[in-house]
Design a protein around this motif. Structure first.
Motif, PDB file in Angstrom:
ATOM      1  N   GLY A  55       0.833  -1.200   0.000  1.00 32.77           N
ATOM      2  CA  GLY A  55       0.000   0.000   0.000  1.00 32.77           C
ATOM      3  C   GLY A  55       0.862   1.242   0.000  1.00 32.77           C
ATOM      4  N   ASN A  56       0.438   2.276   0.680  1.00 34.02           N
ATOM      5  CA  ASN A  56       1.220   3.504   0.776  1.00 34.02           C
ATOM      6  C   ASN A  56       2.394   3.292   1.728  1.00 34.02           C
ATOM      7  N   VAL A  57       3.593   3.564   1.236  1.00 33.78           N
ATOM      8  CA  VAL A  57       4.801   3.334   2.042  1.00 33.78           C
ATOM      9  C   VAL A  57       5.767   4.501   1.894  1.00 33.78           C
ATOM     10  N   HIS A  58       6.641   4.633   2.883  1.00 34.00           N
ATOM     11  CA  HIS A  58       7.738   5.590   2.785  1.00 34.00           C
ATOM     12  C   HIS A  58       8.817   4.994   1.891  1.00 34.00           C
ATOM     13  N   VAL A  59       9.270   5.764   0.906  1.00 30.10           N
ATOM     14  CA  VAL A  59      10.245   5.288  -0.065  1.00 30.10           C
ATOM     15  C   VAL A  59      11.520   6.114   0.023  1.00 30.10           C
ATOM     16  N   ILE A  60      12.653   5.429   0.138  1.00 32.86           N
ATOM     17  CA  ILE A  60      13.955   6.095   0.115  1.00 32.86           C
ATOM     18  C   ILE A  60      14.295   6.427  -1.337  1.00 32.86           C
ATOM     19  N   GLY A  61      14.711   7.652  -1.590  1.00 29.53           N
ATOM     20  CA  GLY A  61      15.079   8.066  -2.940  1.00 29.53           C
ATOM     21  C   GLY A  61      16.583   8.199  -3.092  1.00 29.53           C
ATOM     22  N   VAL A  62      17.164   7.389  -3.978  1.00 35.37           N
ATOM     23  CA  VAL A  62      18.607   7.442  -4.222  1.00 35.37           C
ATOM     24  C   VAL A  62      18.939   8.580  -5.177  1.00 35.37           C
ATOM     25  N   LEU A  63      19.958   9.351  -4.841  1.00 36.81           N
ATOM     26  CA  LEU A  63      20.462  10.401  -5.716  1.00 36.81           C
ATOM     27  C   LEU A  63      21.804   9.938  -6.265  1.00 36.81           C
ATOM     28  N   PRO A  64      21.921   9.717  -7.581  1.00 41.15           N
ATOM     29  CA  PRO A  64      23.169   9.200  -8.154  1.00 41.15           C
ATOM     30  C   PRO A  64      24.394  10.010  -7.731  1.00 41.15           C
ATOM     31  N   GLY A  65      25.400   9.312  -7.215  1.00 43.12           N
ATOM     32  CA  GLY A  65      26.636   9.963  -6.824  1.00 43.12           C
ATOM     33  C   GLY A  65      26.602  10.651  -5.479  1.00 43.12           C
ATOM     34  N   LYS A  66      25.488  10.522  -4.738  1.00 42.19           N
ATOM     35  CA  LYS A  66      25.373  11.183  -3.441  1.00 42.19           C
ATOM     36  C   LYS A  66      24.988  10.166  -2.380  1.00 42.19           C
ATOM     37  N   ILE A  67      25.373  10.442  -1.130  1.00 38.30           N
ATOM     38  CA  ILE A  67      25.016   9.535  -0.044  1.00 38.30           C
ATOM     39  C   ILE A  67      23.793  10.030   0.728  1.00 38.30           C
TER      40      ILE A  67
END
Length: 235
Positions: free
Chosen positions: A59-71
């Motif tokens: 269902g609705n979830v918290h999603v981690i967003g990866v930023l290329p080249g960044k931590i």
């Protein structure tokens, strides 16, 4: 003082010119392999018998967003089955037999398939695995437990590429050329399963570091670094 020194040829690029260990040039030191039973086979994670153990809330979830080249990461609330959202699990590796902590991540690609896993995950260096299906995630985690740690890419239950890091689950006991070749194989395998990140293992290593904003996943759950507390994956 033991005269452990590094001389840089260029301060801007940090090009290393010479290295001394206890006053002796490293280039002149006798090379020998390091063997210690205390650092071998340190991956004591309890790999679940059922792949369903790698499933997170739906269902609705918290999603981690990866930023290329960044931590650092972004954050969003999305449907768990949205295109481009992959499963993410962290599995405690020190013998406490805890089940995987499961969440979700975006950034590995809209067509990402299979699974990628590593035992290099700052700072705790637990097992961390990202994938689109739990079967491949289970296979990837099991492979690392068997070889004592490292990096692996799995598709349809088959290992496409791997680099064993049996020394503490962090270092190879092989030569530089071996490591270089295996890393190239891992990058190629990552592209083969449609991972869009140029350095997926480097990015994966920091997704479990709970002191860098904004969301991170640890073996104890999803950490909201902005609030510095564990929150529910379900939104």
């Amino acid at each position: 003082y033991q005269a452990d020194l590094v001389l840089l040829d260029d301060v801007r690029s940090c090009a290393v010119g010479e290295v001394w260990k206890r006053g002796e040039p490293v280039s002149e030191m006798e090379k020998h392999s390091v063997k210690s039973a205390a650092f071998e086979n340190t991956i004591r994670a309890a790999i679940p018998d059922a792949a369903s153990a790698f499933e997170g809330p739906t269902g609705n979830v918290h999603v981690i967003g990866v930023l290329p080249g960044k931590i650092i990461t972004t954050r969003s609330v999305e449907k768990s089955d949205s295109v481009g959202v992959a499963r993410l699990s962290v599995l405690e590796r020190y013998g406490h037999s805890r089940p995987p902590a499961n969440g979700y991540v975006r950034g590995f690609g809209a067509n990402f398939s299979g699974a990628i896993a590593a035992s290099v995950g700052h700072d705790s260096h637990n097992l961390i695995v990202v994938g689109q299906n739990t079967t491949d995630m289970q296979a990837a985690a099991r492979h690392l437990a068997q070889v004592g740690g490292g990096f692996v890419v799995v598709k349809d239950g088959k290992v496409l590429a791997s680099l064993d890091l049996p020394f503490g689950g962090l270092m190879s006991t092989q030569g530089l050329k071996h490591v270089e070749t295996r890393l190239k194989d891992l990058r190629a395998a990552s592209r083969a399963i449609h991972c869009e990140l140029a350095e997926p293992f480097l990015q994966l290593a920091f997704l479990s570091l709970p002191v860098i904003p904004s969301l991170k996943l640890t073996d104890k759950g999803l950490v909201d670094v902005d609030q510095f507390k564990i929150i529910s994956v379900a939104a």
